[in-house]
Design a protein around this motif. Structure first.
Motif, PDB file in Angstrom:
ATOM      1  N   GLY A  11       0.816  -1.206   0.000  1.00 19.04           N
ATOM      2  CA  GLY A  11       0.000   0.000   0.000  1.00 19.04           C
ATOM      3  C   GLY A  11       0.847   1.251   0.000  1.00 19.04           C
ATOM      4  N   THR A  12       2.043   1.167   0.584  1.00 19.68           N
ATOM      5  CA  THR A  12       2.971   2.303   0.573  1.00 19.68           C
ATOM      6  C   THR A  12       3.336   2.662  -0.861  1.00 19.68           C
ATOM      7  N   VAL A  13       3.722   1.651  -1.635  1.00 18.67           N
ATOM      8  CA  VAL A  13       4.042   1.880  -3.043  1.00 18.67           C
ATOM      9  C   VAL A  13       2.786   2.284  -3.809  1.00 18.67           C
ATOM     10  N   GLY A  14       1.639   1.685  -3.446  1.00 15.98           N
ATOM     11  CA  GLY A  14       0.390   2.004  -4.134  1.00 15.98           C
ATOM     12  C   GLY A  14       0.023   3.475  -4.033  1.00 15.98           C
ATOM     13  N   ALA A  15       0.268   4.081  -2.873  1.00 16.92           N
ATOM     14  CA  ALA A  15      -0.047   5.503  -2.707  1.00 16.92           C
ATOM     15  C   ALA A  15       0.818   6.361  -3.614  1.00 16.92           C
ATOM     16  N   ALA A  16       2.130   6.085  -3.628  1.00 15.31           N
ATOM     17  CA  ALA A  16       3.032   6.844  -4.493  1.00 15.31           C
ATOM     18  C   ALA A  16       2.710   6.598  -5.963  1.00 15.31           C
ATOM     19  N   MET A  17       2.337   5.354  -6.277  1.00 15.61           N
ATOM     20  CA  MET A  17       2.027   5.009  -7.663  1.00 15.61           C
ATOM     21  C   MET A  17       0.766   5.715  -8.145  1.00 15.61           C
ATOM     22  N   GLU A  18      -0.188   5.950  -7.248  1.00 20.34           N
ATOM     23  CA  GLU A  18      -1.411   6.651  -7.648  1.00 20.34           C
ATOM     24  C   GLU A  18      -1.078   8.058  -8.130  1.00 20.34           C
ATOM     25  N   GLY A  19      -0.145   8.723  -7.440  1.00 21.38           N
ATOM     26  CA  GLY A  19       0.297  10.025  -7.921  1.00 21.38           C
ATOM     27  C   GLY A  19       0.979   9.926  -9.272  1.00 21.38           C
ATOM     28  N   TYR A  20       1.811   8.905  -9.431  1.00 21.68           N
ATOM     29  CA  TYR A  20       2.516   8.660 -10.692  1.00 21.68           C
ATOM     30  C   TYR A  20       1.520   8.474 -11.844  1.00 21.68           C
ATOM     31  N   LEU A  21       0.421   7.754 -11.572  1.00 22.83           N
ATOM     32  CA  LEU A  21      -0.595   7.535 -12.606  1.00 22.83           C
ATOM     33  C   LEU A  21      -1.274   8.836 -13.027  1.00 22.83           C
ATOM     34  N   PHE A  22      -1.243   9.826 -12.142  1.00 23.40           N
ATOM     35  CA  PHE A  22      -1.800  11.140 -12.462  1.00 23.40           C
ATOM     36  C   PHE A  22      -0.736  12.083 -13.016  1.00 23.40           C
ATOM     37  N   GLY A  23       0.448  11.554 -13.322  1.00 33.90           N
ATOM     38  CA  GLY A  23       1.483  12.373 -13.931  1.00 33.90           C
ATOM     39  C   GLY A  23       2.335  13.143 -12.955  1.00 33.90           C
ATOM     40  N   ILE A  24       2.331  12.745 -11.677  1.00 29.65           N
ATOM     41  CA  ILE A  24       3.093  13.441 -10.642  1.00 29.65           C
ATOM     42  C   ILE A  24       4.200  12.518 -10.132  1.00 29.65           C
ATOM     43  N   PRO A  25       5.425  12.987 -10.017  1.00 29.16           N
ATOM     44  CA  PRO A  25       6.493  12.138  -9.467  1.00 29.16           C
ATOM     45  C   PRO A  25       6.122  11.617  -8.087  1.00 29.16           C
ATOM     46  N   GLY A  26       6.573  10.401  -7.787  1.00 27.80           N
ATOM     47  CA  GLY A  26       6.234   9.796  -6.506  1.00 27.80           C
ATOM     48  C   GLY A  26       7.419   9.067  -5.899  1.00 27.80           C
ATOM     49  N   ILE A  27       7.472   9.040  -4.567  1.00 29.34           N
ATOM     50  CA  ILE A  27       8.517   8.312  -3.844  1.00 29.34           C
ATOM     51  C   ILE A  27       7.860   7.549  -2.703  1.00 29.34           C
ATOM     52  N   ALA A  28       8.178   6.258  -2.587  1.00 28.82           N
ATOM     53  CA  ALA A  28       7.719   5.431  -1.481  1.00 28.82           C
ATOM     54  C   ALA A  28       8.914   5.110  -0.591  1.00 28.82           C
ATOM     55  N   PHE A  29       8.805   5.413   0.700  1.00 28.24           N
ATOM     56  CA  PHE A  29       9.872   5.161   1.656  1.00 28.24           C
ATOM     57  C   PHE A  29       9.463   4.057   2.632  1.00 28.24           C
ATOM     58  N   SER A  30      10.408   3.144   2.912  1.00 31.25           N
ATOM     59  CA  SER A  30      10.156   2.067   3.860  1.00 31.25           C
ATOM     60  C   SER A  30      11.406   1.783   4.676  1.00 31.25           C
ATOM     61  N   LEU A  31      11.185   1.347   5.928  1.00 31.44           N
ATOM     62  CA  LEU A  31      12.270   0.806   6.749  1.00 31.44           C
ATOM     63  C   LEU A  31      12.382  -0.679   6.457  1.00 31.44           C
ATOM     64  N   THR A  32      13.591  -1.205   6.421  1.00 29.81           N
ATOM     65  CA  THR A  32      13.768  -2.602   6.040  1.00 29.81           C
ATOM     66  C   THR A  32      13.356  -3.583   7.127  1.00 29.81           C
ATOM     67  N   GLU A  33      13.239  -3.118   8.357  1.00 26.39           N
ATOM     68  CA  GLU A  33      12.802  -3.981   9.461  1.00 26.39           C
ATOM     69  C   GLU A  33      11.720  -3.259  10.253  1.00 26.39           C
ATOM     70  N   LYS A  34      10.769  -4.035  10.780  1.00 23.68           N
ATOM     71  CA  LYS A  34       9.700  -3.438  11.569  1.00 23.68           C
ATOM     72  C   LYS A  34      10.242  -2.891  12.885  1.00 23.68           C
ATOM     73  N   GLY A  35       9.532  -1.926  13.422  1.00 26.69           N
ATOM     74  CA  GLY A  35       9.986  -1.257  14.625  1.00 26.69           C
ATOM     75  C   GLY A  35      10.642   0.064  14.252  1.00 26.69           C
ATOM     76  N   TRP A  36      10.607   0.990  15.165  1.00 23.46           N
ATOM     77  CA  TRP A  36      11.082   2.341  14.869  1.00 23.46           C
ATOM     78  C   TRP A  36      12.390   2.642  15.581  1.00 23.46           C
ATOM     79  N   ALA A  37      13.224   1.616  15.778  1.00 19.68           N
ATOM     80  CA  ALA A  37      14.450   1.795  16.571  1.00 19.68           C
ATOM     81  C   ALA A  37      15.310   2.947  16.054  1.00 19.68           C
TER      82      ALA A  37
END
Length: 287
Positions: free
Chosen positions: A104-130
């Motif tokens: 869904g993270t990528v999906g949100a950025a991709m929705e902007g891309y589909l409307f012609g707007i640059p998009g970036i999806a950011f994720s942490l590689t491991e769960k938790g906010w250490a």
């Protein structure tokens, strides 16, 4: 620079709250995010139920829908302007390899891309906010560095919106190691890796004696060779993967064209014994 910020963990998720604060130091940030966690919703849009938008504070609204719903609503009527960039995240967990199909993270950025707007999806590689502060700092620095590219795209879109030579928007999938800042080695461009099949489904019985099914965990990395996002993040780099929408299997187009031609020839209606063509009703019969 005007940024539309969303995510799939919900509008109160630490990753989104911290990233919104960091981006606001150099950009105008508008948050439109899901009310609750919507992980693995991909590009899903809600078509058979009403969606409601609520304001949580200045510049922050939440929707009872998917990440793609949030961006779609924002771009098609909620906002009275067109954002320069759509940012999604920071997600609580990796979105590498096959994860990007479900994310869904990528999906949100991709929705902007589909409307012609640059998009970036950011994720942490491991769960938790250490080490969320590390991810926020790196994400904000990447967005800050891309300001000129975002502005160039905005100008080109305004000057020649229908110009075939215009390169169009770009979509980046960024995964940041959950490490202290001094252990992150920088950014590395990488292709998507692949995962093994997901773990088996988990079954349980509820108090009424009915069987419940829970989707199993994602499978381990299958293709994590050098050059993949799995490999880059394992070495301590934040991986950057440019994405595109075209799912066409270009390498096999020729094979399937031959197959389609053979099928068409096999389905051709033969002429009658007297050489006359069958009538339309006869030709439509499956026997």
């Amino acid at each position: 620079m005007r940024i539309l910020l969303s995510n799939d963990d919900g509008y109160q998720a630490p990753g989104l709250v911290a990233l919104a604060r960091a981006l606001a130091e150099f950009a105008e940030v508008e948050v439109v995010a899901p009310e609750h966690n919507n992980s693995a919703k991909s590009n899903a849009l809600t078509l058979n139920a009403p969606l409601y938008v609520h304001r949580a504070g200045p510049g922050v609204r939440y929707v009872n829908g998917t990440p793609a719903d949030c961006v779609h609503i924002a771009l098609t009527g909620l906002l009275d302007y067109r954002p320069d960039l759509v940012v999604s995240g920071i997600n609580n967990g990796a979105n590498m390899g096959d994860d990007t199909i479900y994310s869904g993270t990528v999906g949100a950025a991709m929705e902007g891309y589909l409307f012609g707007i640059p998009g970036i999806a950011f994720s942490l590689t491991e769960k938790g906010w250490a080490h969320l502060e590390t991810a926020v700092a790196l994400a904000a620095e990447l967005v800050r560095t891309l300001r000129s590219a975002v502005e160039a795209h905005r100008r080109a879109s305004a000057d020649a919106p229908h110009d075939a030579a215009h390169p169009g928007p770009w979509l980046l999938n960024v995964n940041i190691p959950n490490l202290p800042r001094e252990q992150v080695r920088g950014f590395k461009v990488a292709r998507l890796g692949r995962r093994h099949a997901a773990e088996p489904v988990i079954t349980q019985v509820n108090p009424r004696g009915e069987t419940m099914y829970w989707i199993g965990a994602a499978g381990p990395a299958k293709d994590d060779a050098e050059g993949t996002d799995f490999h880059a993040t394992r070495l301590g780099y934040a991986s950057i993967t440019p994405l595109q929408i075209d799912l066409t299997d270009h390498a096999r187009l020729g094979y399937w064209a031959q197959t389609a031609a053979a099928l068409s020839a096999a389905l051709a209606v033969p002429a009658a014994a007297d050489g006359t063509a069958p009538t339309a009703s006869e030709a439509a019969r499956p026997w």
